[in-house]
Design an enzyme around this catalytic site. Sequence first.
Site, PDB file in Angstrom:
ATOM      1  N   LYS A 163     -26.324  -3.317  84.373  1.00  0.00           N
ATOM      2  CA  LYS A 163     -27.753  -3.621  84.383  1.00  0.00           C
ATOM      3  C   LYS A 163     -28.079  -4.986  83.786  1.00  0.00           C
ATOM      4  CE  LYS A 163     -29.457   1.129  84.456  1.00  0.00           C
ATOM      5  NZ  LYS A 163     -28.212   1.731  84.891  1.00  0.00           N
ATOM      6  N   ARG A 194     -26.123   2.744  96.900  1.00  0.00           N
ATOM      7  CA  ARG A 194     -25.696   3.958  97.603  1.00  0.00           C
ATOM      8  C   ARG A 194     -26.920   4.582  98.263  1.00  0.00           C
ATOM      9  NH1 ARG A 194     -28.124   7.448  94.164  1.00  0.00           N
ATOM     10  NH2 ARG A 194     -28.015   7.051  91.922  1.00  0.00           N
ATOM     11  N   HIS A 242     -36.486  11.402  82.379  1.00  0.00           N
ATOM     12  CA  HIS A 242     -35.992  10.356  83.276  1.00  0.00           C
ATOM     13  C   HIS A 242     -35.300  10.905  84.519  1.00  0.00           C
ATOM     14  CE1 HIS A 242     -37.030   7.589  80.094  1.00  0.00           C
ATOM     15  NE2 HIS A 242     -36.227   8.202  79.271  1.00  0.00           N
ATOM     16  N   GLU A 279     -35.075  -2.347  76.545  1.00  0.00           N
ATOM     17  CA  GLU A 279     -36.204  -2.782  77.354  1.00  0.00           C
ATOM     18  C   GLU A 279     -37.509  -2.400  76.685  1.00  0.00           C
ATOM     19  OE1 GLU A 279     -36.097  -0.987  81.156  1.00  0.00           O
ATOM     20  OE2 GLU A 279     -34.706  -2.441  82.026  1.00  0.00           O
TER      21      GLU A 279
END
Length: 641
Positions: free
Chosen positions: A116, A297, A235, A200
């Site tokens: 990431k 994907r 999440h 973040e």
Amino acid sequence: MIKSLLIANRGEIACRIIRTARAMGVRTVAVYSDADAKALHVRQADEAVHIGASPARESYLQGEKIIAAARATGAEAIHPGYGFLSENADFAQAVIDAGLIWVGPRPDSIRAMGLKDAAKERMIAAGVPVTPGYLGEDQSPDRLRAEADAIGYPVLIKAVAGGGGKGMRRVEAAGDFADALASCKREAASSFGDDRVLIEKYILSPRHIEVQVFGDTHGNIVHLFERDCSLQRRHQKVIEEAPAPGMDAATREAICGAAIRAAKAVDYVGAGTIEFIADASEGLRADRIWFMEMNTRLQVEHPVTEEITGVDLVEWQLRVASGEPLPKRQDELEINGWAMEARLYAEDPAKGFLPSVGRLTHLQFGLARRIDTGVEQGAEVSPFYDPMIAKVVSYGFDREEAIDNLVQALNGIEVWPIKTNAAFLRRAANHDEFRAGNIDTAFIARHESQVIIAEQASDNEWQAAARLALADYWQDAAPLPQGFRLNAAAAMHVTLVCGGESRTVRNGADAKLMTSDYGYPMVLAGDVTESEAFSTFVDDVHIVTFSGGRATEFVRSARGTAVGTAADGAILSPMPGRVTAVDVAAGDSVTKGQRLLTLEAMKMEHALTAPFDGVVAELNATPGAQVAVEALLVRVVAAGQ
């Protein structure tokens, strides 16, 4: 065109790929572990190869065994599905090096988007907006804590190699950071073999918007519009829809354009998803949407894109992998109607969404436009893999109709004795705020008391179950349920047990037995309204009523069945799993709700807490230990006992 395909996956996605491959005349090869020897995907494929023991690390994560199976069966190509090895660049390269076709993006593209921190740097260079955060190499707890302090709380800790909601922790205050970081790193190491994290800024009114992209080997890249995946819990996506509610043409053009730039930045080939986070405090706006990550994907929620575009994304994958250009240009793609997908899981919302494992003795999906599943009645839900039973997909000409159809489909779900989240999904989809499009990722937490309900059996259900327990009411019904006798003596009452409660329910003179449109027995008890009609399942001991997606189980106490619960203070393992952390020692004083230990099962961490204030009288858990379901892990006694 590819003629033979090995599917390096299991369950629902394997069955989904087989369906399209068969329609295209492509021969399919399945792989399976010990636990999946009798699985649906194994029987549906043209050929199947055993690749190892039940744990994924000994079977579905064994790339060498999968490639060997492809060679042994003459498969030309390997499709990884999603999860497992689908985003493993080394596996993709090994498939290519073995002379096989990899149905997916180039290994370099997977690597570029797999981490990431590096992916965000690449996106910044490509002009794609990203959220504020820390992506640095210094992974010391002190540095990470300092960066979080500088960003400002709340912050989100995310595993660098993460995905699927795993390895993520929201931190509200500086004092919570150390524990959250440790838990996140443990889960990341266990799930991905990499405990590095990034920090973040946490968006307070977040919407999760993602764009489906597709590229071919001829340099063409298109988007297939957006999906909204904002309805989440921990999440994990719960209900997804396409298109996104409240998305205007200008914002759609901006976000889809950013997705195309992101895909071009990594020379993308195949199906991929660019995930964005939007600050929806003032509605969806182009200047308040930021890149989060790319999934290299096919996504779990791809059916909603297929429903609104009329495109079979698996067919596109196979055609692109065969070297063909994309079947459609961008100007040939358009949105038609609205689609929704609800993820039906084997889990108990009333008990913290703990996974439920065992045999699907009764399984009926009722009415739905589309059901993608990898199980059938009589199958086992295994503790070794993700507990998803099916994806329930609805469609409508507009959002309201899509919601109505989804609610109707969820109403018809019948599963027993496995617990499911069907009733929870129905309440969420039918909530006034969801219908109004007032959603963000905190929707479920905000409306928890309205969507997560430990319902008790209604008087109507008690009455219906009692009537079903009396054989004389079945004399005119055909076929006769197992365990009933036509010549059973009439009785005026029956004793049943449900949820620890025992009742003797008397019959009324107005009993009426009917057959539902689905062909299952249905009792209308007294003045019951149509919405309170129950379909049922009956065996020698149990009577189960189904209504609104939930199953209510009654036990005939006369047959010697007793109902009991674990002693107060006995903390039992809710499922097979591995102890990852123990936070107390024998003799420690604990308070109600205090974490005692953490159990990893079904690829998630579950905290087990003290049921009341007391003392740890017994401790039978150590970090790393594997434990069986209902094993006594901790016993807490009240102080002074």
